[in-house]
Design an enzyme around this catalytic site. Structure first.
Site, PDB file in Angstrom:
ATOM      1  CB  ILE A  40       6.063  16.959 -24.417  1.00  0.00           C
ATOM      2  CG1 ILE A  40       6.415  16.387 -25.794  1.00  0.00           C
ATOM      3  CG2 ILE A  40       4.868  16.223 -23.857  1.00  0.00           C
ATOM      4  CD1 ILE A  40       5.396  16.703 -26.893  1.00  0.00           C
ATOM      5  CD  GLU A  93       5.221  20.095 -16.882  1.00  0.00           C
ATOM      6  OE1 GLU A  93       5.510  19.066 -16.259  1.00  0.00           O
ATOM      7  OE2 GLU A  93       4.555  20.088 -17.932  1.00  0.00           O
ATOM      8  CG  HIS A 250       2.314  13.940 -24.955  1.00  0.00           C
ATOM      9  ND1 HIS A 250       3.019  13.786 -26.133  1.00  0.00           N
ATOM     10  CD2 HIS A 250       2.973  13.203 -24.024  1.00  0.00           C
ATOM     11  CE1 HIS A 250       4.056  12.998 -25.911  1.00  0.00           C
ATOM     12  NE2 HIS A 250       4.052  12.629 -24.645  1.00  0.00           N
ATOM     13  CB  CYS A 252       4.729   9.082 -24.945  1.00  0.00           C
ATOM     14  SG  CYS A 252       4.504   9.092 -23.163  1.00  0.00           S
ATOM     15  CD  GLU A 274       7.205   6.238 -29.888  1.00  0.00           C
ATOM     16  OE1 GLU A 274       8.178   5.967 -30.635  1.00  0.00           O
ATOM     17  OE2 GLU A 274       6.155   5.597 -29.870  1.00  0.00           O
ATOM     18  CG  HIS A 303      12.173   7.556 -22.741  1.00  0.00           C
ATOM     19  ND1 HIS A 303      12.271   7.846 -21.407  1.00  0.00           N
ATOM     20  CD2 HIS A 303      10.873   7.697 -23.067  1.00  0.00           C
ATOM     21  CE1 HIS A 303      11.076   8.146 -20.934  1.00  0.00           C
ATOM     22  NE2 HIS A 303      10.215   8.073 -21.921  1.00  0.00           N
ATOM     23  CB  CYS A 335       8.036  11.929 -23.951  1.00  0.00           C
ATOM     24  SG  CYS A 335       6.900  11.661 -22.567  1.00  0.00           S
TER      25      CYS A 335
END
Length: 366
Positions: A40, A93, A250, A252, A274, A303, A335
């Site tokens: 993602i 990132e 994207h 989620c 998601e 998560h 995610c």
């Protein structure tokens, strides 16, 4: 900026070609396999990366030293993805503190706080910026690092941006004009960034809108007007690219069925969503709607520290294939990976790629 926003026409918020023509051009240009794999956007934000940013702020390191640390991290992330066999790469990132704050610090009209922490979820806190004036982009924000990552590989590297609705939703926003007008200004600033990424050779650009469903008005009567300006802002940000440039978005952790028509109206070429916890429910919602474009319902719940096995991910893919044709199905996590540690990231991503290869082989045999 106000004059520019006032001159926007409906054509500005539309791609130059319909999806079927774009898809053919993108397949020829990108040369991706069936069931392409990607992530993602973010990779683990380690303690070392956070410390490097703190050292830069405190003056304990200079800009040159900090940027060399970022280059090293990008090299490692790109090399790891290539070794693992991911098809569409990201730069990870490492330079970004937050998906909204990072851009707010580089846009005129936004103010970033030093101590304005707000709880996001669990033990995660963010510093929402203050959108206080007309928004514009004085200089490119992501082109340099995305181009550097692309220079390290022959595989496509996604440019990663935060969409206009999310930039508003996770900020404190001026209330002296309609939100739709402010969103249009943010969209035009992002449009400049999207166009610069494309000009620099980026063939895949993702504009994230996780807040689209989150900010849906509670009153049903207020929803059409909100969705009109929200989807227009996304299309305005992304509508200026060539047909062979692939636009991703994207979302989620939301009830996607409530906004499936809005998802369609974004006109993104690929959407990742998601889906691991719900066992691909969103794939069926997209199919019931007749969603015509490509989708990546997640096969890895990021998560949770739990590492899904390759067979578990393959089983979710097979379920997804019951709703979405193989030529339109992507393989990705739910995610971004910034909250995860490297050991679980490596194991889970390698299992994800293995699952995609297994199901590809099954489809080839069939």
């Amino acid at each position: 900026m106000r004059a520019r926003a006032g001159a926007v026409t409906g054509a500005d918020a539309r791609r130059s070609r319909p999806y079927a023509e774009r898809a053919a051009a993108q397949r020829a240009h990108l040369g991706l396999p069936l069931l392409p794999t990607t992530t993602i956007g973010s990779f683990p934000q380690t303690d070392e990366l956070r410390a490097a940013r703190a050292d830069l702020r405190a003056g304990r390191t200079d800009t040159a030293g900090y940027e060399e640390r970022i280059r090293n991290e990008i090299r490692e992330v790109v090399a790891y993805q290539e070794k693992t066999g991911v098809d569409v790469l990201v730069h990870g990132e490492p330079e970004r503190n937050d998906m909204v704050q990072y851009f707010a610090e580089r846009l005129d009209g936004y103010l970033a706080t030093r101590h304005g922490w707000v709880q996001s979820y669990g033990t995660r806190y963010v510093r929402p910026p203050v959108l206080a004036g007309d928004v514009s982009r004085p200089a490119p924000m992501t082109v340099r690092w995305t181009s550097y990552a692309q220079s390290l590989t022959s595989k496509p590297v996604k440019g990663m941006l935060t969409g206009p609705v999310t930039m508003l939703a996770w900020s404190f926003v001026r209330d002296d004009q309609p939100l739709g007008e402010t969103a249009r200004q943010v969209a035009l600033a992002l449009r400049d960034e999207v166009n610069d990424l494309e000009a620099a050779g980026t063939s895949v650009i993702q504009v994230d809108e996780p807040a689209l469903r989150e900010t849906l008005p509670l009153r049903a009567a207020d929803r059409p007007a909100y969705l009109d300006w929200a989807t227009e802002a996304f299309r305005l940000a992304t509508g200026g690219v060539r047909p062979d440039t692939q636009i991703h978005t994207h979302m989620c952790y939301a009830e996607f069925g409530d906004v499936v028509q809005a998802i369609d109206d974004l006109d993104a070429d690929v959407i990742s969503l998601e889906a691991a916890r719900s066992h691909m429910q969103v794939a069926w919602e997209l199919a019931a709607h007749g969603y015509p474009r490509e989708a990546g319902p997640g096969v890895w719940d990021i998560h949770s520290p739990r590492v899904p096995s390759a067979e578990e991910a393959a089983a979710l893919l097979r379920t997804g294939l019951e709703a979405i044709p193989a030529e339109r199905l992507w393989v990705n996590p739910d995610c971004g990976l910034k909250t995860r540690a490297w050991p679980e990231t490596r194991a889970s991503l390698e299992n994800l790629v293995a699952a995609a290869r297994t199901v590809r082989a099954e489809l080839s045999g069939a």
